[in-house]
Design a protein around this motif. Structure first.
Motif, short mmCIF file in Angstrom:
data_model
loop_
_atom_site.label_atom_id
_atom_site.label_comp_id
_atom_site.label_asym_id
_atom_site.label_seq_id
_atom_site.Cartn_x
_atom_site.Cartn_y
_atom_site.Cartn_z
N SER A 29 0.81 -1.22 0.00
CA SER A 29 0.00 0.00 0.00
C SER A 29 0.84 1.27 0.00
O SER A 29 0.36 2.32 -0.40
CB SER A 29 -0.95 0.00 1.19
N ARG A 38 -5.80 2.42 -2.69
CA ARG A 38 -5.49 1.33 -1.76
C ARG A 38 -6.70 0.43 -1.56
O ARG A 38 -6.59 -0.80 -1.56
CB ARG A 38 -4.99 1.89 -0.43
N LEU A 42 -6.86 -3.58 -2.72
CA LEU A 42 -7.11 -4.62 -1.72
C LEU A 42 -8.41 -5.36 -2.00
O LEU A 42 -8.47 -6.59 -1.88
CB LEU A 42 -7.11 -4.04 -0.31
N LYS A 43 -9.45 -4.65 -2.39
CA LYS A 43 -10.72 -5.31 -2.70
C LYS A 43 -10.57 -6.34 -3.82
O LYS A 43 -11.26 -7.35 -3.83
CB LYS A 43 -11.79 -4.28 -3.10
N ILE A 46 -8.52 -9.62 -2.11
CA ILE A 46 -9.06 -10.44 -1.01
C ILE A 46 -10.55 -10.68 -1.22
O ILE A 46 -11.18 -10.05 -2.07
CB ILE A 46 -8.85 -9.77 0.37
N SER A 48 -13.69 -9.82 0.51
CA SER A 48 -14.09 -8.85 1.53
C SER A 48 -15.46 -9.21 2.09
O SER A 48 -16.38 -9.57 1.35
CB SER A 48 -14.14 -7.44 0.90
N ALA A 55 -7.45 1.39 3.97
CA ALA A 55 -6.72 0.12 3.94
C ALA A 55 -5.23 0.36 3.83
O ALA A 55 -4.79 1.33 3.20
CB ALA A 55 -7.19 -0.71 2.75
N PHE A 57 -1.69 -2.43 3.39
CA PHE A 57 -1.42 -3.85 3.17
C PHE A 57 0.00 -4.09 2.68
O PHE A 57 0.63 -3.21 2.11
CB PHE A 57 -2.41 -4.44 2.17
N LEU A 59 1.05 -7.52 0.64
CA LEU A 59 0.57 -8.81 0.14
C LEU A 59 1.65 -9.48 -0.69
O LEU A 59 2.27 -8.84 -1.54
CB LEU A 59 -0.67 -8.61 -0.73
N TYR A 80 -0.51 -12.61 3.32
CA TYR A 80 -1.31 -11.39 3.21
C TYR A 80 -1.39 -10.74 4.59
O TYR A 80 -1.86 -11.36 5.54
CB TYR A 80 -2.72 -11.70 2.73
N PHE A 82 -2.90 -7.18 6.19
CA PHE A 82 -3.63 -5.95 5.89
C PHE A 82 -4.40 -5.45 7.08
O PHE A 82 -4.65 -6.18 8.04
CB PHE A 82 -4.55 -6.13 4.67
N ILE A 84 -7.85 -2.79 7.77
CA ILE A 84 -8.95 -2.05 7.15
C ILE A 84 -9.70 -1.28 8.23
O ILE A 84 -9.70 -1.64 9.40
CB ILE A 84 -9.91 -2.99 6.39
#
Length: 156
Positions: A29, A38, A42-43, A46, A48, A55, A57, A59, A80, A82, A84
């Motif tokens: 990130s 970001r 991320l969405k 992963i 969600s 967010a 992260f 990864l 991973y 992260f 949120i």
């Protein structure tokens, strides 16, 4: 002659695209300036359980990520990490299949590493709750009043 030019062009494009795609098996990130970027990244990486408004992260996926993969995926190895920020009423969506555990055996120095660049956005005052899921190498740290969830999943 046309075939030779075509082959040379193909080789050149392959080499240049490889140099532009550094670390295609890592997403950090810190490389993205806005919250919107970001969150979107991320969405896409992963599964969600709810919407989130911020967010951070780090990864790693040995197979790369869907938008950068050039070959057929091999065996999975991933790490991973992260954090949120979500609406507090959505916390149950993230914890419903998890077991609440004690923190004595958990290491969570990685939480400071992923938020270092923008740590002022991740301040907490409450005591954390710790979760895992069975024998999986998965840990989640929840700061319920702040709506902050840290999650780490390792698959070797």
């Amino acid at each position: 002659m046309k075939n030779l030019i075509f082959i040379m062009l193909a080789i050149f494009l392959t080499i240049s695209s490889c140099s532009e795609r550094r670390k295609t098996n890592e997403l950090d990130s810190d490389e993205f300036k806005t919250k919107a970027e970001r969150i979107e990244i991320l969405k896409n990486a992963i599964i969600s359980q709810s919407e989130f408004e911020n967010a951070e992260f780090e990864l790693f996926n040995v197979n790369g990520f869907s938008n950068s993969r050039l070959t057929v995926p091999g065996s999975s190895s991933l790490d991973y990490k992260f954090v949120i920020k979500i609406e507090t009423e959505d916390i149950y969506k993230w914890t419903k299949e998890m077991n609440k555990v004690q923190s004595k055996d958990l290491k969570f120095d990685w939480t400071k590493e992923i938020t270092e660049k923008r740590k002022n956005q991740w301040t907490t005052q409450s005591s954390p709750e710790f979760y895992n899921r069975g024998n999986e190498n998965l840990v989640m740290i929840v700061y319920r009043p702040e709506g902050i969830i840290y999650k780490r999943v390792i698959n070797e």
